[in-house]
Design a protein around this motif. Sequence first.
Motif, PDB file in Angstrom:
ATOM      1  N   UNK C   1     122.699  41.259  86.575  1.00 34.53           N
ATOM      2  CA  UNK C   1     123.964  41.793  87.071  1.00 34.53           C
ATOM      3  C   UNK C   1     123.895  43.317  87.153  1.00 34.53           C
ATOM      4  N   UNK C   2     123.537  43.931  86.014  1.00 30.03           N
ATOM      5  CA  UNK C   2     123.418  45.384  85.999  1.00 30.03           C
ATOM      6  C   UNK C   2     122.367  45.879  86.987  1.00 30.03           C
ATOM      7  N   UNK C   3     121.283  45.099  87.112  1.00 26.98           N
ATOM      8  CA  UNK C   3     120.215  45.495  88.027  1.00 26.98           C
ATOM      9  C   UNK C   3     120.743  45.517  89.456  1.00 26.98           C
ATOM     10  N   UNK C   4     121.566  44.496  89.794  1.00 26.92           N
ATOM     11  CA  UNK C   4     122.153  44.440  91.133  1.00 26.92           C
ATOM     12  C   UNK C   4     123.060  45.643  91.385  1.00 26.92           C
ATOM     13  N   UNK C   5     123.916  45.925  90.393  1.00 27.86           N
ATOM     14  CA  UNK C   5     124.821  47.066  90.530  1.00 27.86           C
ATOM     15  C   UNK C   5     124.027  48.358  90.696  1.00 27.86           C
ATOM     16  N   UNK C   6     122.947  48.472  89.910  1.00 25.62           N
ATOM     17  CA  UNK C   6     122.118  49.656  89.994  1.00 25.62           C
ATOM     18  C   UNK C   6     121.485  49.809  91.369  1.00 25.62           C
ATOM     19  N   UNK C   7     121.026  48.673  91.907  1.00 30.58           N
ATOM     20  CA  UNK C   7     120.428  48.677  93.246  1.00 30.58           C
ATOM     21  C   UNK C   7     121.478  49.101  94.273  1.00 30.58           C
ATOM     22  N   UNK C   8     122.688  48.550  94.100  1.00 34.98           N
ATOM     23  CA  UNK C   8     123.786  48.921  94.989  1.00 34.98           C
ATOM     24  C   UNK C   8     124.038  50.422  94.899  1.00 34.98           C
ATOM     25  N   UNK C   9     123.968  50.949  93.683  1.00 38.99           N
ATOM     26  CA  UNK C   9     124.164  52.379  93.480  1.00 38.99           C
ATOM     27  C   UNK C   9     123.132  53.192  94.222  1.00 38.99           C
ATOM     28  N   UNK C  10     121.865  52.770  94.113  1.00 40.13           N
ATOM     29  CA  UNK C  10     120.774  53.482  94.789  1.00 40.13           C
ATOM     30  C   UNK C  10     120.959  53.442  96.307  1.00 40.13           C
ATOM     31  N   UNK C  11     121.284  52.228  96.810  1.00 38.39           N
ATOM     32  CA  UNK C  11     121.482  52.076  98.253  1.00 38.39           C
ATOM     33  C   UNK C  11     122.656  52.935  98.720  1.00 38.39           C
ATOM     34  N   UNK C  12     123.745  52.916  97.923  1.00 35.89           N
ATOM     35  CA  UNK C  12     124.919  53.700  98.267  1.00 35.89           C
ATOM     36  C   UNK C  12     124.595  55.183  98.314  1.00 35.89           C
ATOM     37  N   UNK C  13     123.801  55.625  97.339  1.00 40.00           N
ATOM     38  CA  UNK C  13     123.405  57.030  97.269  1.00 40.00           C
ATOM     39  C   UNK C  13     122.595  57.403  98.513  1.00 40.00           C
ATOM     40  N   UNK C  14     121.645  56.525  98.877  1.00 39.55           N
ATOM     41  CA  UNK C  14     120.836  56.758 100.072  1.00 39.55           C
ATOM     42  C   UNK C  14     121.694  56.793 101.326  1.00 39.55           C
ATOM     43  N   UNK C  15     122.662  55.880 101.381  1.00 44.31           N
ATOM     44  CA  UNK C  15     123.542  55.794 102.541  1.00 44.31           C
ATOM     45  C   UNK C  15     124.394  57.054 102.670  1.00 44.31           C
ATOM     46  N   UNK C  16     124.907  57.510 101.530  1.00 43.84           N
ATOM     47  CA  UNK C  16     125.736  58.724 101.511  1.00 43.84           C
ATOM     48  C   UNK C  16     124.950  59.897 102.083  1.00 43.84           C
ATOM     49  N   UNK C  17     123.678  60.019 101.640  1.00 46.66           N
ATOM     50  CA  UNK C  17     122.853  61.136 102.101  1.00 46.66           C
ATOM     51  C   UNK C  17     122.423  60.945 103.560  1.00 46.66           C
ATOM     52  N   UNK C  18     122.534  59.692 104.054  1.00 48.64           N
ATOM     53  CA  UNK C  18     122.239  59.428 105.453  1.00 48.64           C
ATOM     54  C   UNK C  18     123.425  59.851 106.330  1.00 48.64           C
ATOM     55  N   UNK C  19     124.634  59.430 105.867  1.00 50.38           N
ATOM     56  CA  UNK C  19     125.831  59.611 106.688  1.00 50.38           C
ATOM     57  C   UNK C  19     126.329  61.053 106.644  1.00 50.38           C
ATOM     58  N   UNK C  20     126.308  61.671 105.442  1.00 50.66           N
ATOM     59  CA  UNK C  20     126.893  63.013 105.286  1.00 50.66           C
ATOM     60  C   UNK C  20     126.361  64.008 106.322  1.00 50.66           C
ATOM     61  N   UNK C  21     125.036  64.121 106.509  1.00 51.02           N
ATOM     62  CA  UNK C  21     124.567  65.061 107.530  1.00 51.02           C
ATOM     63  C   UNK C  21     124.861  64.598 108.957  1.00 51.02           C
ATOM     64  N   UNK C  22     124.854  63.281 109.176  1.00 55.25           N
ATOM     65  CA  UNK C  22     125.063  62.763 110.537  1.00 55.25           C
ATOM     66  C   UNK C  22     126.458  63.065 111.049  1.00 55.25           C
ATOM     67  N   UNK C  23     127.462  62.966 110.157  1.00 55.26           N
ATOM     68  CA  UNK C  23     128.821  63.229 110.614  1.00 55.26           C
ATOM     69  C   UNK C  23     129.184  64.708 110.467  1.00 55.26           C
ATOM     70  N   UNK C  24     128.214  65.515 110.029  1.00 50.84           N
ATOM     71  CA  UNK C  24     128.444  66.956 109.985  1.00 50.84           C
ATOM     72  C   UNK C  24     129.134  67.439 108.720  1.00 50.84           C
ATOM     73  N   UNK C  25     129.137  66.587 107.692  1.00 48.75           N
ATOM     74  CA  UNK C  25     129.749  66.987 106.418  1.00 48.75           C
ATOM     75  C   UNK C  25     128.918  68.095 105.767  1.00 48.75           C
TER      76      UNK C  25
END
Lengths: 258, 259, 254
Positions: C1-25
């Motif tokens: 369970x924790x491993x899944x949440x952690x993976x979600x966290x990593x993916x979310x972090x990667x996604x954030x760093x993907x989207x933030x520059x793309x939308x000009x944040x």
Amino acid sequence: MTAVLTRVGLALGLPVVLVAVWWFASAGSTDFFFPPLRTIVEVFGPTWFGERLVDDVLPSLGRLAAGYAAALVLGVGLGVLIGSNRWVRAVTEPVLEFLRAIPPPVLVPVLMLVAGIGNGMKILVIISGCVWPILLNTVAGVRAVDGVLEDTCRTYRIRGTLRWRHLVLRSASPQIVTGARQALSVGIILMVISEMFAASSGLGFTVIQFKDGFQIPEMWSGVILLGLLGVLLSMLFRVVEHQVLSWYHGSRTAQKER
Amino acid sequence: MLTVDGLGKVYASHGRRVEAIGDLSFEVETGSFVCIVGPSGCGKTTLLRCCAGLLPPTSGTVTLSGSPVTGPPEGLAVVFQEYGRSLFPWLRVADNVDLPLRAAGVDRAERRRLVDEALDAVGLGDAHRAYPWQLSGGMQQRVAIARAIAYQPRVLLMDEPFAAVDAQTRADLEDLVRSVWQRLGVTLVFVTHDIDEAVYLGQRVIMLTSSPTRVAEDLTIDLPDERDQLTTRGDPRFTELRGRVYAQIQKAKLEGKAR
Amino acid sequence: MNALLGLAGLLGFGLLLEVAPRVGLVPERYFPPTSTILGELAGQVGERAFWVAVGDTVLTWLLGLAIAVALGVVVGVAIGSVPLVRAATSSTIEFLRPIPSVALIPLVVVLHGSTITSTLILVVYAAFWQVLVQVLHGVADIDPVARDTARSYRLDRWARVRYLTWPTALPYVVTGVRLAATVALILTITGELVIGSPGLGQLIATARQSGAVPAMYALIVVTGVFGVLANVVTRAAERRALHWHPSMRAEVPA
């Protein structure tokens, strides 16, 4: 009385011998890179206690203090938030572990890019290197709050600010101090290399300038000054730790004696 | 009045179900002193934590003065067994006693008075500025009792508070608890595994079976209200009651083993 | 369970760093999106220069660590076993330890230039203290009863070190290695970055100078991966070495 004398003797004996050996062994040195200790000591005063104290040494220490203080506030604040929620903890843990594992000096080139080479960059570098050990140790400390104390707070309806101040932060304080100690040595490293990399003033910059100008005794005096600062700051840290954690050391000793 | 009605508690972890409390019902009159005894591991602490609102029961209810207990209720204090862990090691003795009063919003002068009185009452009038870990185990438990006294609760729950102190200190603390109860007029529920202690202290002794726990017997202790270590424990009636509780606990243990 | 949440966290972090520059944040020039960094990383992995740099970094790191550990253990056991020596050296150790190893940078550059030797000296200096301090704690932790037992059975000095000092100190040594591994990696990268000795740090410095921003981030990710590896491996080793220790037993849930 003799016990005190023995302790003083043991504490001072070896350092005195080592300095004396250095002093006399280097006395007649003609090696360009290893000047006599006497020469280094002679240039120390004029090199550092003039304009450079105000122009280089104090600004460096100021940036360290600012970055370190900001990292403490940020690290403890975020650490408490993350540590007290199981879900947030599970989600953020791998990300934090990764960010912590990045060797902090690589942040210097990144932040130079983003924030230029001014004071802001250097303080940012110190913050972003120091924050991780503090943050992760705070998380661990907040997790380890004693169950019985937690129950005590619940039954006596100790909530809100009182609970944060007297239960959570105090329980976590031994761990927070451990993190803060690691952060201090990271901070000193970052203070020096952010100046070595790109600066026009500061301790690290000046020492590198001496090196480039082959002012070897001055360079040695800079190395010694950096060393002394490291020792001084760690002594200062111990004094503060002694104040903050006197209850902890006391109760540990009391437990061992039982 | 504290009412426990059909209380049950099942711990489930890793697919295993442990039924700690089977089906418990009893009442505690306002202002009375009730001791709860049972064989070790019979869920006494679980029961107490349910009463304190620290642990939600699996079934049944706990009611205090007519309102159901869903979290720690107002006017209820607990003295825990682990005195070393229930006091804040970073606060001085007086501040430990003071903290619940600060949380309750009592004004400074009143707090000071309550803390002084409570520490005097437990015989620690000169320990205000000490840290808990500088005191002996018995003295630490006195601080925890002082904290409860200063809080002026209507209900006081005590969870094997003297299990970890030596015999002589224990006798002193027992008399202290009796006098506190008589002076404050508080409803007192005292959990213990010590049969002598239960009979000596309580107006009633509730005996529990091994888990899954039920009430084995509810016994009224008809000893005089004025008790002291020498005469009360020498009283033939004390010996008789003690024998009865002992027999009941032995029976509970055997039944527990047979299951 | 924790491993899944952690993976979600990593993916979310990667996604954030993907989207933030793309939308000009955040400016894309300085913060390339995750996909660009990963693409760059894939490109680097195909190049010889990258693997040479990785080899240099790992070599400096492990060699420095090995020297520091060997020195730390030998010196620690030697000092720790003789109470008088320990008392006489403690102030010196307390004084030398907090000296920041980066203070030595100008010195080693003057003496050894931009070579691996320069970086190695920094690494050894910084990592040595971590090991030494732990070994000293470990040797001091020997159970007095066990020590008396060893004496009463007339074990000689060597046998005492072998059967008493070493097993007691081992868990501390492993903890020291864990702390030293992190410090050694930091100083390896620092040395490469500042002194210019060959390795990943040097590549990062070059990438910055040539304005190759995504490459810089890709290389930083690699250093982070090494950091995580060091933590994971040494923590596992620590658990193994400590399995008999009371502090470990207590952690087994009842």
